[in-house]
Scaffold this active site. Sequence first.
Site, mmCIF file in Angstrom:
data_model
loop_
_atom_site.group_PDB
_atom_site.id
_atom_site.type_symbol
_atom_site.label_atom_id
_atom_site.label_comp_id
_atom_site.label_asym_id
_atom_site.label_seq_id
_atom_site.Cartn_x
_atom_site.Cartn_y
_atom_site.Cartn_z
ATOM 1 N N HIS A 128 1.045 -1.700 0.119
ATOM 2 C CA HIS A 128 0.492 -0.174 -0.095
ATOM 3 C C HIS A 128 1.252 1.638 0.402
ATOM 4 C CE1 HIS A 128 -3.825 -2.436 1.625
ATOM 5 N NE2 HIS A 128 -3.801 -2.763 0.434
ATOM 6 N N CYS A 136 4.640 9.267 -8.547
ATOM 7 C CA CYS A 136 3.180 10.262 -9.643
ATOM 8 C C CYS A 136 2.799 9.618 -10.204
ATOM 9 C CB CYS A 136 5.163 10.606 -11.151
ATOM 10 S SG CYS A 136 4.039 11.334 -12.699
ATOM 11 N N CYS A 139 3.969 8.689 -14.599
ATOM 12 C CA CYS A 139 4.753 8.444 -14.876
ATOM 13 C C CYS A 139 5.088 7.097 -13.901
ATOM 14 C CB CYS A 139 6.650 8.784 -15.537
ATOM 15 S SG CYS A 139 6.870 9.286 -13.896
ATOM 16 N N THR A 204 -2.890 -9.042 10.333
ATOM 17 C CA THR A 204 -3.280 -8.103 9.968
ATOM 18 C C THR A 204 -4.756 -8.861 9.889
ATOM 19 O OG1 THR A 204 -4.399 -8.065 7.937
ATOM 20 C CG2 THR A 204 -3.139 -10.109 7.721
ATOM 21 N N GLU A 250 -6.385 -12.015 16.701
ATOM 22 C CA GLU A 250 -7.386 -12.715 17.000
ATOM 23 C C GLU A 250 -7.935 -12.999 15.454
ATOM 24 O OE1 GLU A 250 -10.392 -9.750 16.506
ATOM 25 O OE2 GLU A 250 -9.460 -8.944 14.697
HETATM 26 N N1 APR Z 1 -0.700 -8.762 17.210
HETATM 27 C C1 APR Z 1 -0.937 -9.571 17.076
HETATM 28 N N2 APR Z 1 -1.939 -8.644 16.434
HETATM 29 C C2 APR Z 1 -2.427 -7.730 16.941
HETATM 30 C C3 APR Z 1 -1.391 -6.810 17.350
HETATM 31 C C4 APR Z 1 -0.586 -7.309 17.913
HETATM 32 N N3 APR Z 1 0.204 -6.661 18.863
HETATM 33 N N4 APR Z 1 -2.232 -5.729 17.463
HETATM 34 C C5 APR Z 1 -3.746 -5.819 16.418
HETATM 35 N N5 APR Z 1 -3.256 -7.476 15.887
HETATM 36 C C6 APR Z 1 -3.895 -7.414 14.841
HETATM 37 C C7 APR Z 1 -5.774 -6.589 15.115
HETATM 38 O O1 APR Z 1 -7.177 -7.547 16.051
HETATM 39 C C8 APR Z 1 -6.045 -7.757 13.513
HETATM 40 O O2 APR Z 1 -7.115 -8.602 13.082
HETATM 41 O O3 APR Z 1 -4.025 -7.461 13.363
HETATM 42 C C9 APR Z 1 -5.177 -6.991 13.106
HETATM 43 C C10 APR Z 1 -4.930 -5.637 12.113
HETATM 44 O O4 APR Z 1 -5.744 -5.351 11.018
HETATM 45 P P1 APR Z 1 -6.783 -4.350 10.630
HETATM 46 O O5 APR Z 1 -6.668 -3.048 12.636
HETATM 47 O O6 APR Z 1 -7.660 -4.075 9.868
HETATM 48 O O7 APR Z 1 -5.226 -3.603 10.090
HETATM 49 P P2 APR Z 1 -5.223 -4.272 8.031
HETATM 50 O O8 APR Z 1 -5.400 -5.605 8.289
HETATM 51 O O9 APR Z 1 -3.358 -4.141 8.682
HETATM 52 O O10 APR Z 1 -5.845 -3.238 7.694
HETATM 53 C C11 APR Z 1 -5.823 -3.598 6.535
HETATM 54 O O11 APR Z 1 -6.747 -1.915 5.930
HETATM 55 O O12 APR Z 1 -7.373 0.359 5.752
HETATM 56 C C12 APR Z 1 -6.687 -0.120 5.403
HETATM 57 O O13 APR Z 1 -4.754 0.264 4.009
HETATM 58 C C13 APR Z 1 -5.229 0.712 5.233
HETATM 59 O O14 APR Z 1 -3.594 -1.423 5.224
HETATM 60 C C14 APR Z 1 -4.289 -0.628 5.853
HETATM 61 C C15 APR Z 1 -5.470 -1.792 5.458
#
Ligand code: APR
Length: 287
Positions: A128, A136, A139, A204, A250
């Site tokens: 991302h 840009c 390009c 994530t 989670e």
């Molecule tokens: N260790 C393990 N897991 C964790 C921790 C931690 N210390 N802290 C948070 N989490 C978990 C959360 O429970 C959640 O499931 O990490 C996950 C983060 O998920 P998101 O907040 O949705 O982040 P992400 O998956 O990176 O979001 C993807 O969404 O808004 C867009 O561009 C933004 O890149 C981002 C994309």
Amino acid sequence: MEELIQRATEELINAKYAIALTGAGISTESGIHDFRGPDGIWTKHPEAEMEAYQAYDKLLRDPKDHWEQILTPGSFFSLFDELMNALPNRGHHALAELENMGILKLIITQNVDSLHEKAGNLNVIEYHGGVSKLRCMSCNTRFKREEYDLEKLRMEKQLPPRCKKCNGVIKHDGVYFGEAIPSDVAQASLEAAWKCDLMLICGTSAVVYPFAQLPRIAREKSTSGGSGNERTTHTAGKSPKVTIIEVNAEATPLTYERVSDYIIQGKTGDILPRIVDEIRKRRGKDG
Ligand code: APR
């Protein structure tokens, strides 16, 4: 948990091409809010998420106005200011150690905070984009943020910033909702998902596409049993069987849909260093 740490240790040691996919959860222990966790930016500021969804349309419609807006203190972009001074935590350092050990070949991160590079990882794809870069729109050339004095351009009514190569409109390198993933990044990530035999998915929620498609591509190639010689849009060549491991606070759709083989539930800052310690112990024993 212990049994899963041992299992992940074994699988990482035996992997031929292990990659990591990371999200905002790996950076929360560096003081950076994630997006959808209990303390997440979108969880606590739903209006900011709406603004983020509209940002790309606004940029296309009126780049000058978009830039004036995001350079105004208090805009949703200022929520990202905390990124600039953040430091890598034990989870980032553990992935850097896995690269040093020759085990981790690549990180594909959704994060724009550059903390994997700050921790020492050399092979990182910023899926991302990155907060320290500008790009840009014509390009695709990337520039370091400090190559442009944005405040000066704002004061002198010279916004939007223009590309030094082709005079196209410059934007933050971060990929906005609705914006296509830059083609070089998308292709490299697809190839890695196809090539890997182990995918370690850290921090994530796996709900944002097309990033969340990468584990599914890895899983499908593995279950499709294809000879791997079919020519595909991703890459030709034999595709290995894959092990997909989640390390997350989670369960996620990858867990429920059994895309991942298993989840080690907890903090990346606790779990990843323990896996690295186990690998060190095994290597010490086996010499
Ligand atoms: N260790 C393990 N897991 C964790 C921790 C931690 N210390 N802290 C948070 N989490 C978990 C959360 O429970 C959640 O499931 O990490 C996950 C983060 O998920 P998101 O907040 O949705 O982040 P992400 O998956 O990176 O979001 C993807 O969404 O808004 C867009 O561009 C933004 O890149 C981002 C994309």
